[in-house]
Design a protein around this motif. Structure first.
Motif, short mmCIF file in Angstrom:
data_model
loop_
_atom_site.label_atom_id
_atom_site.label_comp_id
_atom_site.label_asym_id
_atom_site.label_seq_id
_atom_site.Cartn_x
_atom_site.Cartn_y
_atom_site.Cartn_z
N THR A 110 14.43 -48.98 -7.54
CA THR A 110 14.55 -50.05 -6.55
C THR A 110 15.94 -50.65 -6.55
O THR A 110 16.54 -50.86 -5.48
N ILE A 111 16.50 -50.90 -7.72
CA ILE A 111 17.84 -51.48 -7.82
C ILE A 111 18.88 -50.53 -7.24
O ILE A 111 19.76 -50.93 -6.46
N THR A 115 21.16 -50.94 -3.80
CA THR A 115 22.62 -50.87 -3.91
C THR A 115 23.19 -49.85 -2.93
O THR A 115 24.21 -50.12 -2.26
N THR A 204 23.18 -51.80 -15.53
CA THR A 204 22.63 -51.60 -14.19
C THR A 204 22.68 -52.89 -13.37
O THR A 204 22.98 -52.86 -12.17
N GLN A 205 22.40 -54.01 -14.02
CA GLN A 205 22.44 -55.29 -13.30
C GLN A 205 23.87 -55.65 -12.90
O GLN A 205 24.10 -56.10 -11.77
N ALA A 208 24.87 -53.15 -10.08
CA ALA A 208 24.19 -53.41 -8.81
C ALA A 208 24.62 -54.74 -8.21
O ALA A 208 24.94 -54.83 -7.02
N ASN A 209 24.62 -55.79 -9.02
CA ASN A 209 25.00 -57.11 -8.52
C ASN A 209 26.45 -57.14 -8.07
O ASN A 209 26.78 -57.80 -7.08
N PHE A 246 16.27 -58.14 -2.44
CA PHE A 246 16.98 -57.99 -3.71
C PHE A 246 16.77 -59.22 -4.61
O PHE A 246 16.51 -59.09 -5.81
N GLU A 250 15.00 -59.41 -8.21
CA GLU A 250 15.80 -59.88 -9.33
C GLU A 250 15.13 -61.05 -10.05
O GLU A 250 15.09 -61.11 -11.27
#
Length: 321
Positions: A110-111, A115, A204-205, A208-209, A246, A250
Motif C-alpha cells: 500500500t505504501i 508513492t 520505508t516511511q 515514502a513520506n 495516505f 499512516e
C-alpha cells in the motif's frame, strides 16, 4: 532431558473467544464487511481490465491498489471467519505465518503503490509535456514490478529472520497474526529481528513520506502558478484524494505500531487498531479512487447500463415469443 522448546504446530487463540450470544452477530458483520470489500475491489479491477480507454499509467498503478487490498483483507477475513465458524480456539502455526506474511505484504504494498501514484501525478501535472516520454508503458511496468519485488524481498527477509528462531510459547493474544505476534512466541534473542523490523519501517516511511511530501508540494506550487482554474481544481482534487488515503493509512499504522510498544494498552484496543488497517482502507479505496475518478465512474455506469439494456431486450424478446 525435556525439550524446553515448543515445536507443536498448533497455537492457542486466546483473544478470539467470543460469547455465544455475540458470535452470530460478529460473523454476520465480518461476512458483510468482507463481501463489500470483495465486491467493490473486484468491480474496480474488472472495470480497469475490461475498459480499453483505461490504459493510462495512472490506471495501471491504480489497478494494483484493489489487488493489494484483496490480498490483505482476504488474509485477515478468511482466517477470522473460519475461526468464528469452528470456535475451536486453535490455530495452525503455518496458517498463522502465512496470514502474517500476506498482511505485511499488504502494508508494504500500500505504501509503495501510493508513492508510485504520487510520482505519476507529479510528472503529469508538473511536467505535462514530458509525461508521454517519461511514463511509457515499459517504465510503468518496471515500477510496478519493482514494487512487488521490493515487498517480497523486504518482507521475505523479515520472516526468514523470524522462522530461524525456536519457539517455546503457543498463546496468540491478537485477533490476527502478524510479525510482533509471532515474535512473542519466540524464546531466544530477538534483537536482530527487532532492529531489522524497526529499520524497515523507518526506511520505508522516510522514503515514502519524503517522495509524497516533495511531489505534493511541487504539485501545489504548480497549481497556484497556473492561470487555469480547471487545472487547479483537478490537481487539488487529486492531491486531496491521495493525501486522504495516505494519511488514513499512516495514522492507523502508526497507532498500531505504538500499541505494540506500549504494554499498558489493552489487547482489545491493539486488535481494534490493527484490524481497522485491514478493514477501512480496502473498503474506502474503491470509493475514493473509483467513484471519484470520472473515467472509472463513467465506465462503471456504462457497464451497468449496458447490462440493464441487454436484460430488458432479452425479457422483451422472451415475452413476445
Amino acid at each position: 532431558m525435556e525439550n524446553p522448546y515448543n515445536t507443536s504446530s498448533v497455537l492457542v487463540w486466546h483473544h478470539l473467544r467470543i460469547p455465544p450470544e455475540r458470535a452470530a452477530v460478529t460473523f454476520l458483520f465480518a461476512s458483510l464487511s468482507y463481501t463489500v470489500i470483495l465486491f467493490c475491489n473486484l468491480l474496480l479491477i474488472l472495470t480497469i481490465v475490461l475498459s480499453k480507454n483505461l490504459r493510462q499509467p495512472m490506471h495501471l498503478f491504480l489497478l494494483n491498489m484493489p489487488v493489494n487490498d484483496l490480498l490483505g483483507s482476504s488474509a485477515f477475513f478468511l482466517q477470522l471467519l473460519k475461526e468464528l465458524l469452528s470456535d475451536s480456539g486453535r490455530l495452525w502455526y503455518p496458517a498463522c505465518v502465512t496470514q502474517a506474511f500476506f498482511i505485511h505484504i499488504y502494508a508494504a504494498g500500500t505504501i509503495f503503490i501510493l508513492t508510485a501514484m504520487a510520482y505519476d501525478r507529479y510528472v503529469a501535472i508538473c511536467l505535462p509535456l514530458k509525461y508521454g516520454a517519461v511514463m511509457t508503458h515499459g517504465h510503468v511496468m518496471r515500477i510496478i514490478a519493482a514494487i512487488w519485488l521490493a515487498c517480497l524481498l523486504l518482507i521475505g527477509v523479515l520472516f526468514w529472520l523470524l522462522l530461524r528462531l525456536p519457539r517455546c510459547r503457543s498463546a496468540v493474544h491478537n485477533i490476527y497474526c502478524d510479525h510482533p505476534t509471532l515474535l512473542a512466541l519466540v524464546c531466544a534473542d530477538t534483537t536482530l529481528n527487532q532492529v531489522y523490523g524497526l529499520l524497515l519501517v523507518a526506511v520505508t516511511q522516510l522514503l515514502a513520506n519524503g517522495i509524497i511530501l516533495y511531489t505534493y508540494l511541487r504539485i501545489l506550487l504548480a497549481c497556484f502558478r497556473s492561470g487555469r482554474s480547471d487545472t487547479k481544481a483537478k490537481a487539488l482534487q487529486t492531491c486531496a484524494t491521495h493525501l486522504f488515503v495516505f494519511l488514513l493509512l499512516e495514522c492507523l499504522g502508526l497507532f498500531t505500531i505504538i500499541s505494540y510498544r506500549v504494554r499498558q494498552l489493552p489487547d482489545s484496543f491493539r486488535s481494534f487498531m490493527g484490524s481497522s488497517t485491514l478493514i477501512f482502507p480496502p473498503s474506502l479505496n474503491p470509493i475514493v479512487y473509483g467513484i471519484r475518478t470520472k473515467e472509472i465512474r463513467d465506465n462503471i455506469v456504462h457497464f451497468f447500463r449496458s447490462k440493464m439494456i441487454k436484460s430488458c431486450v432479452r425479457n422483451l424478446r422472451s415475452s413476445s415469443s
